[in-house]
Design a protein around this motif. Sequence first.
Motif, PDB file in Angstrom:
ATOM      1  N   UNK A 134       0.805  -1.223   0.000  1.00 57.96           N
ATOM      2  CA  UNK A 134       0.000   0.000   0.000  1.00 57.96           C
ATOM      3  C   UNK A 134       0.838   1.274   0.000  1.00 57.96           C
ATOM      4  N   UNK A 135       2.096   1.189   0.373  1.00 57.09           N
ATOM      5  CA  UNK A 135       2.936   2.375   0.527  1.00 57.09           C
ATOM      6  C   UNK A 135       3.398   2.925  -0.819  1.00 57.09           C
ATOM      7  N   UNK A 136       3.300   4.229  -0.973  1.00 58.55           N
ATOM      8  CA  UNK A 136       3.805   4.885  -2.182  1.00 58.55           C
ATOM      9  C   UNK A 136       5.296   5.193  -2.074  1.00 58.55           C
ATOM     10  N   UNK A 137       5.853   5.045  -0.884  1.00 56.26           N
ATOM     11  CA  UNK A 137       7.262   5.343  -0.649  1.00 56.26           C
ATOM     12  C   UNK A 137       8.165   4.150  -0.946  1.00 56.26           C
ATOM     13  N   UNK A 138       7.633   3.140  -1.616  1.00 59.91           N
ATOM     14  CA  UNK A 138       8.365   1.907  -1.867  1.00 59.91           C
ATOM     15  C   UNK A 138       8.508   1.692  -3.373  1.00 59.91           C
ATOM     16  N   UNK A 139       9.697   1.291  -3.796  1.00 64.03           N
ATOM     17  CA  UNK A 139       9.932   0.925  -5.199  1.00 64.03           C
ATOM     18  C   UNK A 139       9.787  -0.590  -5.300  1.00 64.03           C
ATOM     19  N   UNK A 140       9.346  -1.065  -6.448  1.00 65.71           N
ATOM     20  CA  UNK A 140       9.140  -2.502  -6.597  1.00 65.71           C
ATOM     21  C   UNK A 140       9.793  -3.021  -7.872  1.00 65.71           C
TER      22      UNK A 140
END
Length: 189
Positions: free
Chosen positions: A97-103
């Motif tokens: 859910x976090x937008x502060x994470x790159x995937x």
Amino acid sequence: RLQLGEGEADMETVIVAFENGTMAQRFGELLENTGTAKCLLCRSGDQVRRLMSKQTVYCVVCGPHLSDGPAEWLAEDLPPACSLLLVGPQHMLDACASRDVYTLATPIRREEAVSTVKLLLQFGHRMERYTRHRRSPLEQDLIARAKALLMERDGLTEEQAHRTLQKRSMDQGLTLVQTARRTLAQGGG
């Protein structure tokens, strides 16, 4: 730890954290063998936090889940200049859910993994410069007054006075503000 090899001393440090130790080791070896970064391996968010408190790290690579909980929980504990890269199956990354994470969805190509980590390391350096501590007006005034004192007393230009304060700071292991305060308290001596 053994002595660092040539060129390794200035290599970036990346934390690689996977619940599966084999996965952590494989990703770590990929980054080290390509000269991208030296890696610190761990399995839990708690271990990541402990390592972060001891050194500057601009990138944490981990699986979606660590031994003590979801990896995305780490995002709020990382400094602004450090990126969190989650590596795993797309369906697990979609649940983040976090937008502060790159995937980065698996399976991934080696080149894709390396270039993504290099990009995040560059981003971290830029962010650090951007978020670096800014001096307050009071601190700026303190430095200006210390420079004025040195200029008047020693006949220095502003640039020479600034360099003098910087040199004293480095020699004494103090910040520029602490050195300015000490200079004013001692009358510049």
